[in-house]
Every structure is written in C-alpha cells, then in structure tokens.
Scaffold this motif. Structure first.
Motif, short mmCIF file in Angstrom:
data_model
loop_
_atom_site.label_atom_id
_atom_site.label_comp_id
_atom_site.label_asym_id
_atom_site.label_seq_id
_atom_site.Cartn_x
_atom_site.Cartn_y
_atom_site.Cartn_z
N ALA A 78 12.55 -48.22 -47.62
CA ALA A 78 13.97 -48.16 -47.29
C ALA A 78 14.50 -46.74 -47.37
CB ALA A 78 14.75 -49.08 -48.23
N GLY A 79 14.08 -46.00 -48.39
CA GLY A 79 14.50 -44.60 -48.52
C GLY A 79 14.04 -43.76 -47.36
N ALA A 80 12.80 -43.98 -46.89
CA ALA A 80 12.29 -43.21 -45.75
C ALA A 80 13.10 -43.51 -44.50
CB ALA A 80 10.82 -43.53 -45.53
N GLY A 81 13.44 -44.78 -44.29
CA GLY A 81 14.24 -45.13 -43.12
C GLY A 81 15.61 -44.50 -43.15
N ALA A 82 16.27 -44.54 -44.31
CA ALA A 82 17.61 -43.97 -44.44
C ALA A 82 17.59 -42.46 -44.26
CB ALA A 82 18.21 -44.33 -45.80
N VAL A 83 16.64 -41.77 -44.89
CA VAL A 83 16.55 -40.31 -44.78
C VAL A 83 16.21 -39.91 -43.35
CG1 VAL A 83 15.21 -38.30 -45.50
CG2 VAL A 83 16.01 -39.93 -47.20
N GLY A 84 15.33 -40.68 -42.71
CA GLY A 84 14.99 -40.38 -41.32
C GLY A 84 16.20 -40.43 -40.40
N LEU A 85 17.04 -41.44 -40.58
CA LEU A 85 18.25 -41.54 -39.75
C LEU A 85 19.22 -40.41 -40.06
CD1 LEU A 85 19.80 -43.21 -37.62
CD2 LEU A 85 20.93 -44.36 -39.52
N LEU A 86 19.42 -40.12 -41.35
CA LEU A 86 20.34 -39.05 -41.72
C LEU A 86 19.89 -37.70 -41.18
CD1 LEU A 86 21.25 -39.90 -45.42
CD2 LEU A 86 22.75 -40.00 -43.44
N THR A 87 18.58 -37.53 -41.07
CA THR A 87 18.06 -36.27 -40.54
C THR A 87 18.24 -36.18 -39.04
OG1 THR A 87 16.42 -36.15 -42.33
CG2 THR A 87 15.99 -34.84 -40.36
N LEU A 88 17.94 -37.28 -38.34
CA LEU A 88 18.05 -37.27 -36.89
C LEU A 88 19.50 -37.37 -36.42
CD1 LEU A 88 15.05 -39.63 -36.03
CD2 LEU A 88 15.13 -37.14 -35.81
N VAL A 89 20.28 -38.19 -37.15
CA VAL A 89 21.69 -38.41 -36.77
C VAL A 89 22.56 -38.19 -38.01
CG1 VAL A 89 23.32 -39.97 -35.63
CG2 VAL A 89 20.87 -40.17 -35.16
N PRO A 90 22.89 -36.93 -38.32
CA PRO A 90 23.63 -36.65 -39.56
C PRO A 90 24.96 -37.40 -39.67
CG PRO A 90 22.80 -34.62 -38.57
CD PRO A 90 22.58 -35.70 -37.58
N LEU A 91 25.58 -37.73 -38.55
CA LEU A 91 26.87 -38.41 -38.58
C LEU A 91 26.73 -39.92 -38.38
CD1 LEU A 91 28.98 -35.86 -36.51
CD2 LEU A 91 28.74 -36.02 -39.00
N ALA A 92 25.57 -40.46 -38.70
CA ALA A 92 25.33 -41.89 -38.50
C ALA A 92 26.32 -42.71 -39.33
CB ALA A 92 23.90 -42.24 -38.90
N GLY A 93 26.71 -43.85 -38.78
CA GLY A 93 27.66 -44.71 -39.47
C GLY A 93 26.99 -45.57 -40.52
N ILE A 94 27.80 -46.35 -41.23
CA ILE A 94 27.30 -47.19 -42.31
C ILE A 94 26.36 -48.26 -41.77
CG2 ILE A 94 27.98 -48.71 -44.18
CD1 ILE A 94 28.83 -45.78 -44.44
N GLY A 95 26.73 -48.86 -40.65
CA GLY A 95 25.87 -49.89 -40.07
C GLY A 95 24.52 -49.35 -39.68
N GLY A 96 24.49 -48.18 -39.05
CA GLY A 96 23.22 -47.58 -38.66
C GLY A 96 22.37 -47.23 -39.86
N LEU A 97 23.00 -46.73 -40.92
CA LEU A 97 22.25 -46.38 -42.13
C LEU A 97 21.62 -47.62 -42.75
CD1 LEU A 97 21.58 -44.08 -44.13
CD2 LEU A 97 23.63 -44.73 -45.40
N SER A 98 22.39 -48.70 -42.82
CA SER A 98 21.86 -49.94 -43.39
C SER A 98 20.72 -50.50 -42.54
CB SER A 98 22.97 -50.99 -43.52
OG SER A 98 23.98 -50.54 -44.39
N MET A 99 20.88 -50.40 -41.22
CA MET A 99 19.81 -50.89 -40.34
C MET A 99 18.55 -50.04 -40.48
SD MET A 99 21.92 -51.85 -36.87
CE MET A 99 20.40 -52.24 -35.99
N ALA A 100 18.71 -48.72 -40.62
CA ALA A 100 17.54 -47.85 -40.78
C ALA A 100 16.84 -48.12 -42.10
CB ALA A 100 17.98 -46.39 -40.70
N ALA A 101 17.61 -48.28 -43.17
CA ALA A 101 17.01 -48.61 -44.47
C ALA A 101 16.31 -49.96 -44.40
CB ALA A 101 18.09 -48.62 -45.55
N GLY A 102 16.94 -50.93 -43.73
CA GLY A 102 16.31 -52.24 -43.59
C GLY A 102 15.03 -52.17 -42.79
N ALA A 103 15.03 -51.36 -41.71
CA ALA A 103 13.82 -51.23 -40.90
C ALA A 103 12.68 -50.61 -41.71
CB ALA A 103 14.12 -50.37 -39.67
#
Length: 680
Positions: free
Chosen positions: A449-474
C-alpha cells in the motif's frame, strides 16, 4: 549440466572468476563522465590522457573496488551464518546484522562523532554483533525453524530501522545523506575505506577457511560433531564473530546492502548440486565471495545501464540487490516444506470472561479511547485547556485557537480510525493464517500500500484523496495477490505464507525507496513521512475511505465470527462442519487488505498495530472473535492515538511519526512473544 560437471571445482572457480573479470571491465566503462571503453583501452596500451586517468583513479576504480570488497564480505558472511544456523534463509539481512551495524553508525553521526574508517568499523561490528546475538537467541540459534528465524530478524530489523529513522528526524543536519546510504551506496570519494577494510575482510575470510573442515563436520549435527572432537559452542561463537566482522566491514564501506549475503550462497549451493565438492566450506566460502562480487557488480551495471550514469550516484545499488534478494527469498519460501500441522505460537491464557466482565472491559477501553482522543486535542506544540475545546465545539474560540484545533482534530480522528482498521485487519489475518505472529506488515500488505501511495504522489503530486486511496489499495492488493498465489501449493501453508510476506515486504519497500530516491533524492522528509507513518497535514476528506472500510467490513467480520473461531483451530474442522473455507479465507483477507490500504492512505505505513492490539485483546477477553474483534479495534485505535499524541508532544515543535512510536512499542512485545515460545 554435463560440461559443467566435467569442469570440476577448479573449472567452476575459473568460470565464476572470468564472469567477475568481465563484469569488472564493463563496470569501469560506466559513469557520469564521457570516458568510455575506447578511452580506457588507450590508457591501458600506453596512452597519456590525464583526464581519463583522473576519472579512473578518483571515481571508477574506488567504486569497483568497493563493490568487490562488499561482495566478498557479504557472500562469505551469508555462507557462515547459514552454516551455523543450518538454515538456508540465514543472512546478514534476515538476522538484522546489517541493520544493527547501520544503527550504530547513525547513532554516532547523530551525536556529532566523526570517526575514521577503522573505529567506524569497530562501532559497526558492535552493533551487528548485538543484533545477531538477539536474533539467534530468539530463534534458538536458527535451528527451531525457518519461520521463527525470519520473523525474529524482521522484528529486530524494524526496530533498528525505526530507531535509525527517529535519529535522522531528530538530528537531520548531522545525519544528512544517511537515508540513501542506508540502502547501500558504492559511491566512494577515495580508496581509504577499501584499503583499510580490504585486508580485514581478507583476514576474516582466510580464518573462516581454516575453520572449514570443522564447519563441514558441524553440518552433520551438534552431537556428531561433538563426538568427532569439535567444540561446538566455541566454533559457533568464532564463526558468528567472523560473520559479523565481515558484515560490519561491508557496512563501513558501502552501508547496509541488502540480500547479497542471501543470494550468493544460494547460487553456490545450486552449483553444488552439480559439483559435490563445492559443498566443502574451503571451496564454498571463496566461491560465495566471488558470487557476491558478481551480484554486486551486476546490480550496479544494470542500474546505470537502465537509468543512466547519474543513477549510480542518486540511487543506491543496494535497492537493486534488495529487489533481487526479495525475489530469491520468495523463491526459497516457495520451496519451503511445511513442518506439518500449523503450530500455535503462544497466546496469553485467560479464564472465561462473563458477559458482564466483557462489557466492563469494552466500556473501560472505550473510556480510555475517549480520554486519549481528548488528550490528543489538548496536547501538541501548543498546549490547550479543556475549556478551549468546549468553546471550539460551540464556535466561540478566537482565530488562533480555532486554527490549531481545526488542524488537530483530523489528525486525532485519522489515528483512531487507522488504528482500529489495522487492528481488525491483524485479527482477521491471524485467524486465517492460524498464526498470532501474522499481521499486515509481516505479510507485505502495508509495504504494498505504501508503494502504491508513494508512486502516485511521485507521478501526480496534486493527486486527490480518492486517487491516493485507490493507489494504496492497488498496491496492497498487488502485494496480497502475489503473496497468496505464490503461497498456494496444494493448500495454504501458514509458514510459507509468512515467509512469502516477508519477501514481499522487502520487495515493495525497495520499490518505494527506489521511487523516492529516483524522483527526488534529497527529499528525505517525504520518504520518512510515508515509510514511518504520520498524521501530519491530514484533512477530513482523507478519513472517508478508512471510515467507509470500517463501516463495511466490521459487520461482515462479525457475521463471520464463528467461522473465524473454527479457522483458528485447524484446517480440517471447518471443512467437516461445512465452512466454505476458501471463500471465507478470501473474504477475510480481502477485507484486511481494504482496511490496511485505506489506513495507509490516512496515516502512511504504520507497523505492528495489527500484532499488538489482537494479542492484548486476546489477553483481556479470550479468543472468541465475537469479543476479540471489538476489543482489538478499540485497543488499536487507542495505541495509534497515544502514539500520535506522544509523537506530537515529547519533542515539540519537532514531531516523531506515529509509525515510529508504534514500532518502538510493538517490537519489544513481538520479541517477548518469540522469547516465550522459543522452547516450543
């Protein structure tokens, strides 16, 4: 196979040595400058290019020699540790030797002590020796089972890493650059470290080879070795000291480079299936050292070939070796033979609680949680009074206090919700795995989950809450699917599941470090925030996913409470009683993944809550899940809430991430569990 068998041991040595020579030649041609193979060739054949000579002597040769020294040291150390533990998964990493040595170096840096190379190596040796002694004591010398050895090493590694991270947060200026170095770096400014540690590594290797015949006899068993005149205790002590010395020397040169000490002996043992003479320690030790060099240089070459020469400076090659080693660890876990019926590690035995007693405990836990939440609102960098909170609730506070409390209440709620989610996830995982030492972190779900969240924050720094949760879930589901599918081998083995989880945890943690260091190598704060767990800067919208996950999964878990009770017994009883075993198991683990991923989205990576809370709840109300689940949820929320409040208060205005506090609190409890069960 047949041509290699015909080569013999000398031919195997020549083959591996030739591979090392080729890799060394390729390694010298890589770097940040424009000096290439043609320039180096001209220099070798009598050219007088001072620029090429300067690049070779000042940069490339020190890096190459560092890789050779580290590879030899870790390859030999892994072989020695596997021999004394008689366990193919023992290594400087799985026994936390490298992390113990690293912690000692970080402590010295935090105190502002600048040590020369040799004293620094001595300090690393003491740290590594303490770590090895702890892990070997907890695991009965490694002979009580592979799973116990790996779990003990993982717990100790987490504790040492948490302490090191805490020191880097508190003493940021003194420890600048140690985060990347903590994953292993071959960057060298001169030859001092290599020239001083190299002879020490060579001496330790030669001493170990002199002990080779005794180690061969020790492989027959302690009793047989004693009958044949080997002093088993003294031999084990000497070999442990040599292995720690080699590991400490490697850490002194290049930091804690992961899993080379695991992979190199594996390669040599595979060769040993074809060439029986390789299993003799006088052959295996130097051959493992050469294999370690090949792994080390190949990882560095691949890193710079794929990501460019600058990547060799920005990205530690230890990240690559950790990823390779995690795959090898999972391969070994896949081959692991189950020891029979799943063991039940010790739980605290209590008498049957009456309904009144259960209600009293629930009420007490709820009251403590309310008090902890209230304390969380009052304490921090600004101390408030109860009346301030009352006025804030009524909308009668000034701008300053309103701002403080508006910033504080999402943090308090995030800690409570994430703690409850992780505790419920840990409870269900322990029931499904029938192992009270299992929890989301150990199974790799948290790291995924941490890798998914960090990956999204790195690629999309302004990602929303929903996207962050989905990335962590993935990321969490990817880790879960990997561990579950690879663990399935004619059934789900609890031991195999845990070993796979440890491998997945190492893999996804290495991926997270790679993403952070590649995208922003100097942003240590970003790395520490996600890898240590923090409620800093949380907003109410970030709490919605974890709240929804709890609302949806808690009723399902309660409906499955009796199935969980049966699952915790054995494999056959639920089948006999008509429980759809795989369906319930998938539902439980799937729910645990959702809870864990949403908790990571809320507070980052927080470890050991899923271990401590269920055990404490089991001690209070017994093992029935109808009572265990609500009490575990309350205790998990209480633990993370207190950890967050302590982290925000004890060194205010600086802050300690909640994940570090829970790791420092949970690790001793985990160690105590292993210690209590070591005789079983």
């Amino acid at each position: 196979m047949t041509p290699l068998r015909g080569l013999g041991v000398a031919g195997a040595f020549a083959l591996v040595l030739a591979a090392v020579v080729v890799l060394s030649a390729v390694h010298l041609t890589q770097g940040t400058s424009s000096v290439g193979a043609a320039d180096l060739a001209r220099l070798i054949f009598g050219g007088d290019d001072q620029e090429t000579l300067s690049v070779l002597v000042a940069s490339r040769l020190p890096r190459l020699l560092a890789g050779i020294a580290v590879g030899v040291a870790l390859g030999a150390a892994g072989t020695l540790l596997q021999s004394i533990a008689r366990n193919p998964l023992a290594s400087p990493d799985t026994l936390a030797v490298s992390n113990g040595a690293y912690l000692a170096v970080v402590m010295a840096s935090a105190l502002g002590i600048a040590l020369p190379v040799l004293p620094s190596g001595g300090l690393s040796f003491l740290g590594g020796l303490a770590a090895a002694a702890l892990v070997l004591a907890l695991s009965g010398g490694g002979r009580t089972g592979t799973t116990r050895l790996i779990l003990a090493g993982s717990a100790a590694s987490l504790a040492f890493s948490s302490l090191a991270t805490l020191l880097m947060i508190l003493f940021e200026e003194q420890t600048t650059g140690l985060f990347a170095w903590g994953s292993g770096s071959l960057t060298q400014s001169d030859l001092v470290a290599v020239t001083q540690m190299g002879p020490l590594i060579l001496l330790a290797l030669l001493t170990a080879m002199l002990l080779g015949p005794r180690l061969d006899i020790l492989g027959l068993g302690d009793d047989t070795a004693a009958v044949l005149g080997v002093n088993v205790r003294n031999l084990r002590l000497t070999v442990t000291l040599l292995a720690v010395l080699l590991s400490a020397a490697a850490v002194t040169v290049a930091g804690p480079i992961g899993f080379v000490g695991l992979c190199a002996p594996v390669i040599v043992r595979l060769i040993g299936r074809i060439l029986p003479g390789v299993h003799r320690h006088r052959v295996m030790l130097p051959l493992s050292g050469l294999a370690g060099v090949a792994i080390m240089l190949a990882a560095d070459i691949i890193l710079r070939a794929v990501l460019g020469g600058q990547a060799g400076v920005d990205i530690p090659p230890g990240v690559v070796t950790s990823m390779i080693g995690a795959v090898v660890l999972m391969w070994l876990a896949r081959r692991h033979r189950d020891a029979g019926p799943t063991r039940q590690p010790p739980t605290v035995r209590t008498g049957h609680r009456s309904r009144t007693g259960f209600l009293v405990i629930v009420s007490l836990c709820a009251a403590l949680l309310v008090a902890a939440a209230f304390a969380g609102m009052l304490l921090g960098d600004t101390w408030l009074l109860g009346g301030d909170v009352t006025n804030w609730l009524q909308g009668r506070t000034g701008k300053a206090l309103t701002y403080v409390l508006d910033q504080r209440y999402p943090r308090v709620l995030a800690a409570i919700l994430a703690g409850a989610a992780l505790a419920v996830a840990g409870t269900t995982i322990q029931a499904v795995c029938r192992n009270p030492l299992a929890e989301p972190s150990v199974l790799g779900i948290t790291a995924g989950a941490g890798a998914g969240a960090v990956g999204l924050l790195t690629l999309v720094p302004l990602a929303g809450i929903g996207g962050l949760s989905m990335a962590a879930g993935a990321g969490a589901f990817a880790a879960f699917a990997l561990v579950y599918l690879l663990s399935w081998k004619g059934g789900l083995s609890s031991d195999r599941l845990l070993l796979m989880g440890v491998g997945a945890q190492a893999l996804f943690t290495a991926v997270t470090v790679l993403i952070i260091v590649k995208s922003d190598p100097w942003n240590t704060a970003k790395a520490l925030t996600w890898l240590s767990g923090s409620t800093y800067g949380r907003i109410p919208a970030q709490l919605i996913p974890v709240a929804l996950a709890l609302v949806l999964f808690l009723p399902l878990a309660y409906l499955l409470r009796r199935d969980f009770d049966l699952l915790a017994l054995d494999e056959q009883t639920p089948r006999i009683l008509g429980v759809p075993l795989e369906l319930v198991r998938l539902a439980a683990l799937g729910g645990a993944v959702v809870l864990t991923s949403t908790a990571v989205g809320a507070v980052g990576v927080v470890g050991f809550v899923g271990l401590v809370a269920p055990h404490a709840a089991r001690a209070l109300v017994g093992g029935r899940h109808s009572r265990l689940l609500p009490v575990a949820a309350l205790l998990g929320a209480l633990l993370v809430s207190l950890a967050d409040t302590l982290g925000r208060t004890v060194i205010a205005p600086a802050q300690v991430p909640a994940g570090l506090v829970t790791a420092l609190l949970g690790t001793p409890y985990f160690v105590w569990l292993l210690w209590r069960s070591r005789a079983r």
